[in-house]
Design an enzyme around this catalytic site. Structure first.
Site, mmCIF file in Angstrom:
data_model
loop_
_atom_site.group_PDB
_atom_site.id
_atom_site.type_symbol
_atom_site.label_atom_id
_atom_site.label_comp_id
_atom_site.label_asym_id
_atom_site.label_seq_id
_atom_site.Cartn_x
_atom_site.Cartn_y
_atom_site.Cartn_z
ATOM 1 N N PHE A 235 -5.656 1.194 4.532
ATOM 2 C CA PHE A 235 -3.979 0.977 4.158
ATOM 3 C C PHE A 235 -3.412 2.236 4.056
ATOM 4 O O PHE A 235 -3.245 3.059 3.132
ATOM 5 C CB PHE A 235 -3.662 0.399 2.884
ATOM 6 C CG PHE A 235 -2.348 0.012 2.879
ATOM 7 C CD1 PHE A 235 -1.728 -0.938 3.116
ATOM 8 C CD2 PHE A 235 -1.226 1.118 1.686
ATOM 9 C CE1 PHE A 235 -0.409 -1.710 2.953
ATOM 10 C CE2 PHE A 235 -0.216 1.206 1.602
ATOM 11 C CZ PHE A 235 0.340 -0.293 2.505
ATOM 12 N N GLU A 236 -1.719 2.490 4.885
ATOM 13 C CA GLU A 236 -1.029 3.692 4.694
ATOM 14 C C GLU A 236 0.295 3.637 5.004
ATOM 15 O O GLU A 236 0.397 2.979 6.080
ATOM 16 C CB GLU A 236 -1.360 5.250 5.786
ATOM 17 C CG GLU A 236 -2.798 5.276 4.951
ATOM 18 C CD GLU A 236 -2.869 7.350 6.252
ATOM 19 O OE1 GLU A 236 -2.577 6.762 7.535
ATOM 20 O OE2 GLU A 236 -3.524 7.577 5.726
ATOM 21 N N ILE A 237 0.726 4.101 4.830
ATOM 22 C CA ILE A 237 2.713 3.333 5.610
ATOM 23 C C ILE A 237 2.744 5.426 4.665
ATOM 24 O O ILE A 237 2.736 5.427 4.042
ATOM 25 C CB ILE A 237 3.337 2.887 4.263
ATOM 26 C CG1 ILE A 237 2.646 1.530 4.665
ATOM 27 C CG2 ILE A 237 4.634 2.810 4.883
ATOM 28 C CD1 ILE A 237 3.950 0.403 3.836
#
Ligand code: GDP
Ligand code: MN
Length: 348
Positions: A235-237
């Site tokens: 998960f990365e933003i």
């Protein structure tokens, strides 16, 4: 002058605004997934969960990248499910192969040795190309060049709560460059020389090291050794412009020269995390408490009951990984003097 500290609560406050209506103020952003054709059915699950919980109100684009051509079935199905535009990119060979300074025999020996020691993905060649690609190249694929922010999504993930406020917009409006929902310790055996390589980079490029950075999160002795804490990068933003900056590229190229993507098994998670923790200000890294998330085998589920009810969450709070021994999120809260969410110490 010091900026006001941002906490997970700032995003939470935005969650009260209804989405959709805000969609006219979309940010220049895209989802991005690296996948094989064989990941189709696991990917379908991830797309459904992202669309149901967020993107059906926003219709952000989705870029799919692969070291082989996507087949028609993959494209047909994913295009039908994504509410925004979809784009399919082939990874250029130079970004998924050995640089000429790598000794391939030495790399093969390292794989055999790590396989014998039963280190996770230790014997895999493709996994190493994947980690190197995610560390240094996805953000400069031609399909990514037009976007400012990305949200990485892997196959078979789950989102357990509605996401009403737009995290992309939150990132942009608050000058955030990187974000996470789960953090944990890396396996030492995959990164024995990573910190030496990082130290060499920091010595050669003191101009890239940020004041007020999050070094304390990744080192317990002022940078002498790595404590193995990292943000879980499935998960990365994050900001694509940051990853494309001279700062980050110098960092990646310095690490890449040292060969640990192949002679060891450096993951893109510690590579991204160390970059964020040394080259950004710590208030440019966001913990998204309200984005409830699962990637095997860990869950991030909001502790606060009111949040779970308001956002129609379907996760079990006792599955929350945040405050377990193997999580680094406790350390993140300490380093940033954050107040823990309501109910964090509830046992059932
Ligand atoms: P894990 O989460 O560390 O167990 O690793 P995954 O198997 O989930 O791989 C991480 C991401 O890279 C996922 O999005 C996979 O679909 C993708 N991936 C892994 N290996 C390959 C590969 O050889 N080719 C392509 N195109 N994608 C890959
Ligand atoms: Mn995965």
């Amino acid at each position: 002058f010091p900026r006001p500290a941002q906490t997970y609560k700032d995003f939470k406050a935005n969650q009260d605004q209804r989405s959709g209506a805000n969609a006219t103020e979309r940010v220049n952003a895209t989802f991005v997934t690296l996948a094989r054709n064989s990941d189709l059915w696991d990917m379908v699950k991830s797309i459904r969960t992202v669309e149901d919980r967020f993107n059906r109100d926003y219709n952000y684009d989705w870029v799919f990248l692969n070291d082989q051509e996507f087949d028609e079935e993959f494209k047909k199905l994913t295009t039908a499910l994504v509410s925004g535009k979809t784009h399919y990119g082939l990874i250029p060979k130079e970004h998924w192969s050995y640089p000429d300074w790598i000794d391939q025999d030495k790399a093969a020996e390292a794989r055999q040795e790590m396989d014998r020691k039963k280190i996770i993905y230790g014997g895999s060649e493709s996994y190493r190309h994947m980690c190197r690609y995610e560390s240094g190249f996805f953000f400069r694929h031609p399909l990514m060049m037009n976007y400012e922010y990305y949200w990485r999504v892997e196959p078979s993930i789950e989102l357990f709560c509605d996401i009403r406020a737009d995290p992309f917009r939150f990132m942009k409006e608050n000058d955030k460059k990187y974000s996470f929902v789960i953090s944990l310790y890396e396996y030492e055996a995959t990164i024995p020389s990573l910190w030496d390589s990082v130290k060499k980079f920091m010595q050669n490029h003191p101009e890239h090291i940020s004041e007020d950075n999050a070094m304390e999160f990744i080192s317990d002795n002022g940078g002498e050794t790595y404590n193995k804490c990292h943000f879980w990068s499935n998960f990365e933003i994050g900001s694509l412009e940051w990853l494309r900056s001279k700062q980050y590229i110098d960092y990646f190229e310095s690490l890449d020269q040292d060969g640990g993507f192949f002679y060891e098994r450096w993951g893109d998670a510690p590579v991204h995390s160390i970059a964020a923790a040394t080259m950004l200000r710590k208030d440019q890294i966001q913990f998204f408490h309200d984005i409830a998330y699962y990637h095997v085998p860990f869950t991030h589920c909001p502790n606060d009951e009111k949040t779970r009810l308001d956002l129609r969450c379907s996760c079990k709070p006792k599955d929350n990984f945040d405050w377990r021994d193997y999580s680094c999120t406790n350390k993140w809260f300490k380093v940033n003097h954050l107040e823990k969410p309501n109910g964090w110490d509830k046992k059932d």
